[in-house]
Design a protein around this motif. Structure first.
Motif, mmCIF file in Angstrom:
data_model
loop_
_atom_site.group_PDB
_atom_site.id
_atom_site.type_symbol
_atom_site.label_atom_id
_atom_site.label_comp_id
_atom_site.label_asym_id
_atom_site.label_seq_id
_atom_site.Cartn_x
_atom_site.Cartn_y
_atom_site.Cartn_z
ATOM 1 N N TYR A 292 -73.638 33.850 -68.983
ATOM 2 C CA TYR A 292 -72.108 33.944 -68.570
ATOM 3 C C TYR A 292 -71.543 33.119 -69.616
ATOM 4 O O TYR A 292 -72.222 32.115 -70.158
ATOM 5 C CB TYR A 292 -72.280 33.186 -67.086
ATOM 6 C CG TYR A 292 -72.527 33.943 -65.874
ATOM 7 C CD1 TYR A 292 -72.059 35.105 -65.637
ATOM 8 C CD2 TYR A 292 -73.784 33.681 -65.369
ATOM 9 C CE1 TYR A 292 -72.334 35.980 -64.630
ATOM 10 C CE2 TYR A 292 -74.148 34.442 -64.166
ATOM 11 C CZ TYR A 292 -73.756 35.454 -63.857
ATOM 12 O OH TYR A 292 -74.014 36.395 -62.829
ATOM 13 N N ARG B 152 -68.839 29.869 -66.204
ATOM 14 C CA ARG B 152 -69.599 29.095 -65.532
ATOM 15 C C ARG B 152 -69.087 28.117 -64.799
ATOM 16 O O ARG B 152 -69.152 27.670 -63.636
ATOM 17 C CB ARG B 152 -70.723 28.435 -66.334
ATOM 18 C CG ARG B 152 -71.769 29.466 -66.849
ATOM 19 C CD ARG B 152 -72.810 28.383 -67.418
ATOM 20 N NE ARG B 152 -72.650 27.648 -68.497
ATOM 21 C CZ ARG B 152 -72.775 28.263 -69.882
ATOM 22 N NH1 ARG B 152 -73.158 29.189 -69.912
ATOM 23 N NH2 ARG B 152 -72.682 27.494 -70.924
ATOM 24 N N HIS C 297 -76.599 31.627 -60.982
ATOM 25 C CA HIS C 297 -76.142 30.436 -61.940
ATOM 26 C C HIS C 297 -76.683 29.062 -61.383
ATOM 27 O O HIS C 297 -77.355 28.370 -62.330
ATOM 28 C CB HIS C 297 -74.398 30.345 -61.740
ATOM 29 C CG HIS C 297 -74.021 28.895 -62.252
ATOM 30 N ND1 HIS C 297 -74.050 28.572 -63.590
ATOM 31 C CD2 HIS C 297 -73.586 28.053 -61.616
ATOM 32 C CE1 HIS C 297 -73.518 27.349 -63.900
ATOM 33 N NE2 HIS C 297 -73.064 27.002 -62.521
#
Lengths: 215, 215
Positions: free
Chosen positions: A9, A14, A65
């Motif tokens: 990402y 993020r 994430h």
DNA sequence: ACAGAACCGTACCGTACGGTACGGATAGAG
DNA sequence: CTCTATCCGTACCGTACGGTACGGTTCTGT
């Protein structure tokens, strides 16, 4: 394109995921609306859909994430004396309690569990695969090192690890997931970790004299 | 009024709650819509709101209704030999695994966990208070009986119970809640219960000679 | 037999959300 | 400077749901 993405990402993406996680922690799944995330992160809904596909993709991205922040035990193959091995076990137990009791962890687990009923639990498998699995593997590597150095004994490493996990966590994780405020007594984790390792050695520990015999 | 209510709800209302539970098991929380429950149970939405107040009241009623089906160990104060005590422990462990792995139990726990973020986790506390608490108390009574008969020893009954719980359940509950299909290996529960009790005795069991000494 | 309550089925309303479209601003490439 | 791609902010659309209202029917107590 000059965007330097570190983990799949872009930094911008993020940052958006971080804001989304904050919303999730604050208000649960229902608080993570596409409009809400866009507003909180100062981005457009159009960008959200371009980056993550749809809302489910956004939720999955949040898990992926967050999972990219787990440290684990690395087995260097060096001999390890009993005191150090025990200390490693206690540290693992304490880390485990800290991770499981973290706000973001609890929120993500609640999210994945809430979705487990429908769509064949995609998020649940993602969470287990990306988060838990790595913790498990690190712990099992630690146990293997302990067995190699004759500090503990067992037949099945996976079974031994699950016993350790049960002794450490007991029903604490579910109670925290259910929102029982009394369960998150952070200051008691050290004593709990000590006690759990003590019991684990009572079950799987090798006495010094036996260690000499089998060496 | 001729309605004979056995547990706070009329038979008609219990039938409605049963249908609602079926919907919950089949499709998760989002499947429990007021219109959907009314249609499935052949009642009017107006009745739902009269009986349960609002949707949250309906969800709470589902938990309360389901919680009214838990059997538990009753301590009769009679002496109990070691074999019987051990059998009771294994039976408890197996019952616990069966209950936690039940479809309705999993669905209700998922529901309560999903709601735990907002509204100070009302449903979570309700679930713990009405469901789990009774199981816990029964198990602790069983442990106390075992200690009275000098089969096991411990300082803190609650602590000993939590150890037993951890040895039995390990991380199985959370894995099942996350939808991990491999976790619900129903046919392995008997062996798991046996192993857990075996380990529990290794930690808290009293040897026969010691038993005679302290008797 | 009669009155009133409970109840079913349906229709209705307001809102909130997922997803799409569009105009305008920004920034890098040639 | 210009072209193009990305992006923001907002507006928009369709749908689904929580909650309410109402007419018609069944049940209950007297």
């Amino acid at each position: 394109m000059g965007e330097h993405r570190e983990q799949g990402y872009t930094p911008r993406q993020r940052a958006v995921l971080e804001r989304a996680l904050e919303l999730l922690v604050a208000g649960g799944e229902k608080a993570v609306t596409t409009a809400g995330v866009a507003r909180a992160a100062n981005c457009s809904k159009e960008s959200l859909y371009r980056w993550f596909g749809d809302r489910d993709g956004l939720l999955a991205a949040m898990i992926a994430h967050q999972a990219s922040k787990v440290r684990t035990f690395a087995d260097d193959g060096e001999p390890m004396d009993r005191v150090h091995f025990r200390a490693h076990l206690v540290a693992f137990a304490r880390d485990l309690l800290d991770v499981l009791s973290g706000e973001v962890s609890l929120a993500l687990n609640r999210l994945a569990i809430g979705q487990a009923s429908r769509e064949e639990s995609r998020l649940g498998r993602l969470l287990v695969a990306q988060g838990r699995r790595r913790i498990d593997e690190g712990a099992i590597a630690l146990l293997e090192a302990g067995r190699r150095n004759r500090h503990i004994a067992y037949d099945d490493a996976d079974d031994a690890y699950r016993t350790l996990y049960g002794l450490v966590v007991r029903d604490l994780h579910v109670r925290m997931l259910l929102g029982e405020s009394g369960a998150r007594r952070h200051e008691k984790f050290a004593a709990m970790a000590e006690g759990a390792v003590e019991r684990f050695f009572a079950l799987h520990g090798v006495r010094e004299k036996e260690r000499a015999d089998t060496a």
